[in-house]
Design a protein around this motif. Sequence first.
Motif: not given
Ligand code: AKB
Length: 323
Positions: A79-80, A117-118, A142, A169, A171, A182-184, A279
Amino acid sequence: MKKTLVIGALGQIGSELALALRNRFGVETVIASDVRAPQPGAASGDGPFQYLDCTSFRQIETVVRRHDVGTIFHLAAVLSAVAEQNPQASWDLNMGGLYRVLEVARECGCSLFFPSSIGAFGPTTPRDRTPQDTIQRPNTMYGVTKVAGELLCDYYVARFGVDARGLRLPGIISHVTPPGGGTTDFAVDIFHQAIRYRHYTCFLRHDTRLDMMYMPDTIDAILQLMAADPALLRHHNAFNVTAMNFTPEELAGEIRKHIPDFAIDYDVDPVRQAIADSWPRSVDDSEARAQWDWSPRYDIAAMTADMLKKLRAKPRTVSRFNR
Ligand code: AKB
């Protein structure tokens, strides 16, 4: 009946997807796989399990042929936030894995689900109601792997006729398996800490607005897209989908409706804040709604009530990342 392979079946989405597929199509029809061994009581449920390194073509091909697999859900990815700590290894896993899974799908005639992903958008993308087709110049590893993955899947659809489908997708919020870097992730951690300490220190700024989705909607979206009539799909991959949209401050306010003395403060992590700032604040998912009838069930109020109810009913855990 052809079987289904879930790669990354012990991860946040993979574990609940494997269980949903088993409930819907039968335990023995779903092969769960990961690079770790499942613990007793794993969320993916009992059923066939294979050790599988998705960067090995031979391992994927062997499992697909041995079990007569017809559909692969490829959910193994870095993840990010973690990807920024080790960009080189993240490229190897995210792109090396997808490329080999696509090659096996091509050779063995499998359908494929790939989650984008976003994060596939970047600072020059329009940030509000981000359109389905728009500028994609992400500045994270990412994001680079997600855009490249979207393009690679589209290439395999057009060039080789592989039935590869996917979603962008937001979060994902779940009370079952924690997200992994992840960032979320704050949108999951906050619930655990609210129940345990009535306090949460958030690593994103109070006004950081991002799209989110509750896990039951995520599973529905994946299964609905994979079951959609291909004749009705103008896109195959990377459908924008969203269900709700909030800032940490707004989520804290929603939690306060259930836990009135809940408090939030902020200790901003510059790396994750920079990722979030690159994002979209919201995406436009009208193409998914039009092409395969996407419609989420959970908004922020319904999700918050359900998260608190489910977490209160089980032993306490905290995310691996936000310690
Ligand atoms: C992340 O935060 O890396 C993931 C995502 C939004 O792809 N949850």
